[in-house]
Design an enzyme around this catalytic site. Structure first.
Site, mmCIF file in Angstrom:
data_model
loop_
_atom_site.group_PDB
_atom_site.id
_atom_site.type_symbol
_atom_site.label_atom_id
_atom_site.label_comp_id
_atom_site.label_asym_id
_atom_site.label_seq_id
_atom_site.Cartn_x
_atom_site.Cartn_y
_atom_site.Cartn_z
ATOM 1 N N GLU A 171 -1.050 -0.793 -9.651
ATOM 2 C CA GLU A 171 -0.589 -2.037 -9.043
ATOM 3 C C GLU A 171 0.903 -2.233 -9.297
ATOM 4 O O GLU A 171 1.621 -2.792 -8.468
ATOM 5 C CB GLU A 171 -1.411 -3.218 -9.588
ATOM 6 N N HIS A 178 1.528 2.077 -3.525
ATOM 7 C CA HIS A 178 0.375 2.780 -4.114
ATOM 8 C C HIS A 178 0.386 4.245 -3.655
ATOM 9 O O HIS A 178 0.160 5.160 -4.440
ATOM 10 C CB HIS A 178 -0.943 2.160 -3.625
ATOM 11 N N GLU A 197 0.847 -1.208 0.000
ATOM 12 C CA GLU A 197 0.000 0.000 0.000
ATOM 13 C C GLU A 197 0.880 1.255 0.000
ATOM 14 O O GLU A 197 0.530 2.267 -0.607
ATOM 15 C CB GLU A 197 -0.967 0.004 1.191
HETATM 16 MG MG MG Z 1 -2.792 -3.247 -4.774
#
Ligand code: MG
Length: 497
Positions: free
Chosen positions: A298, A272, A269
């Site tokens: 991603e 991201h 995360e």
């Molecule tokens: Mg992901």
């Protein structure tokens, strides 16, 4: 304001987009709250609030005024990259509302809502027949939707494009046929050697939440995450959300043992989040101020999770820091921790899959979705087909529907979302190759937890552009090539030698 836009229509659209931006971000904040702190009984009123905001958003983005400005922008000559990006993104945003009849949208919302309930019940009882009637309706509606949206060659292309701009069945067939045989070979070798398949005692080591949280924050700060722009909370399914360029939030889950689960959630995360945090501030309040697609997003999480953190070098750098918070780690050397992190084993559950087997889970779903859309298979046959494919690719057979066809919630919301995960893995490996070329001694720096250079590189190549370029344009601009799955297979093969 908006120095990136010169064209008068682009400026006016950007001005009109501001309240739409505010609605999007309010909805993101409500969504974050729903997953983290909302009291259980708040769900009903929250659902109402969400639906109202969604209606306001739709009304604004499909107003004749807004659409006619968009037409004018599209017809303008000499647009700069940002203006072209603005037109592209807004056209995509309005596509669903303008091409699908409102009654269809309402019907789909109600059936997917109902399906998320029947899926939960079916999974709990491990009984596909409880989900089947709703899934049949959804598959039929997906075929209808493809017709409304329009497509070339394959109806599945219409859905794929909604999730991953520009991706087609042809691209995916090419990617999967390139990676599957090679990954299978690597997997067979890893299994026969046994080094990465052995279980580590670290899986059972218990930690307490406060220690783990302190360790995570110390690492995040070392990697440059700024508490004034970023936060970490807890939710059952880890995710990232952006409330603004200076308010990006991630979640993790801490189960009290097997610390790699939360550790890699944080790094995944965190990858991201870094994308959102490094977007050019000049894009603020515009539709360009967000990651361009789920696949590219991603790729950034996988890059941080796998290419940076799941390496011997990173373990070397991070272990002293982890051990100062997690006492049990003092009994383990860095190679043991690395093997624990890089563990490989065929598992029927996608979300527990490792780097080597993960893409087979996506391949299986991709093939089934494609065949459903082409009307080549029936919803009825899914449980059996699922198990056969799992056996073919990973040599294991799910023991129940819950462990097989019912494991993911995704199909209760429609089809087409899974391939972005594999696209993310492909782009991440591609980025790794180019980063190693461009950054001297990249992994030496990783072993000292010095990520400033690689972060700046990611910002220049990918992050700062937000959605200015389509995924395809971005790859060709930054790496001088299209999607190339060969980087992924050679990276995996090398890593597990
Ligand atoms: Mg992901």
């Amino acid at each position: 304001m908006y120095e990136i836009f010169q064209n008068p229509y682009a400026r006016e659209l950007a001005e009109k987009y501001r309240p739409i931006w505010a609605l999007h971000k309010s909805m993101a904040l409500l969504g974050w709250d729903l997953e983290t702190y909302m009291p259980k009984l708040g769900a009903e009123e929250r659902g109402f609030a969400d639906a109202q905001l969604e209606l306001m958003l739709q009304e604004k983005i499909t107003s004749p005024d807004f659409l006619s400005l968009l037409d004018k922008l599209e017809r303008s000559e000499g647009l700069n990259d940002y203006e072209r990006g603005l037109a592209r993104v807004l056209r995509r945003n309005t596509k669903v509302y303008t091409k699908l009849p409102p009654t269809f949208v309402q019907q789909l919302a109600s059936i997917t809502n109902q399906a998320s309930v029947s899926w939960r019940e079916a999974k709990k009882a491990s009984d596909f027949s409880k989900f089947k009637p709703d899934l049949e309706k959804i598959v039929n509606m997906m075929r209808e939707m493809a017709n409304y949206l329009g497509y070339e060659e394959h109806p599945y292309n219409a859905l794929l494009d909604l999730h991953e701009e520009g991706i087609t069945v042809k691209d995916l067939d090419g990617i999967f046929s390139a990676i599957a045989p090679s990954l299978k070979k690597t997997l067979d070798r890893i299994i026969s050697e046994g080094y990465f398949t052995r279980r580590s005692k670290l899986e059972e080591e218990r930690y307490n939440d406060d220690d783990m949280r302190a360790a995570e924050w110390e690492i995040l700060k070392r990697l440059g995450y700024d508490e004034n722009r970023f936060r970490v909370d807890v939710s059952p399914h880890p995710f990232t959300t952006s409330i603004g360029l200076n308010d990006v939030r991630i979640t993790t889950r801490r189960k009290g043992y097997d610390f790699k689960d939360t550790f890699f959630s944080i790094l995944h995360e965190g990858g991201h989040a870094l994308y959102e945090l490094q977007i050019d501030p000049a894009l603020a309040y515009t539709p360009l101020a967000g990651g361009v697609s789920s696949g590219v997003h991603e790729s950034q999480s996988r890059f941080m999770e796998n290419m940076i953190a799941r390496t011997r070098e990173f373990v070397e750098g991070v272990l002293p820091l982890l051990s100062s918070h997690l006492d049990f780690l003092k009994k383990y050397d860095s190679e043991e921790v690395f093997v624990y992190f890089a563990h490989v084993s065929p598992n029927p559950i996608r979300v527990e899959a490792d780097e080597v087997t993960y893409n087979f889970h996506i391949l299986l779903r991709y093939e089934l979705e494609k065949e459903l859309m082409a009307n080549e298979i029936k919803v009825d046959e899914l449980p059996e087909l699922w198990n056969e494919e799992m056996e073919k690719y990973l040599g294991i057979r799910p023991k129940s529907d819950a462990e097989g066809v019912l494991q993911d919630i995704h199909w209760s919301g429609g089809l087409g979302g899974f391939p972005a995960y594999t696209i993310g893995n492909v782009i991440a490996a591609q980025a790794r190759y180019h980063a190693m070329n461009d950054i001297k001694d990249l992994y030496d720096k990783v072993s000292k937890l010095e990520l400033n250079e690689v972060k700046a590189w990611l910002r220049e190549k990918i992050h700062k552009w937000g959605s200015t370029y389509s995924p395809r344009e971005l790859l060709s601009k930054s790496f001088g090539e299209g999607l190339d799955p060969s980087y992924l297979t050679s990276y995996i093969d090398q890593k597990y030698r």
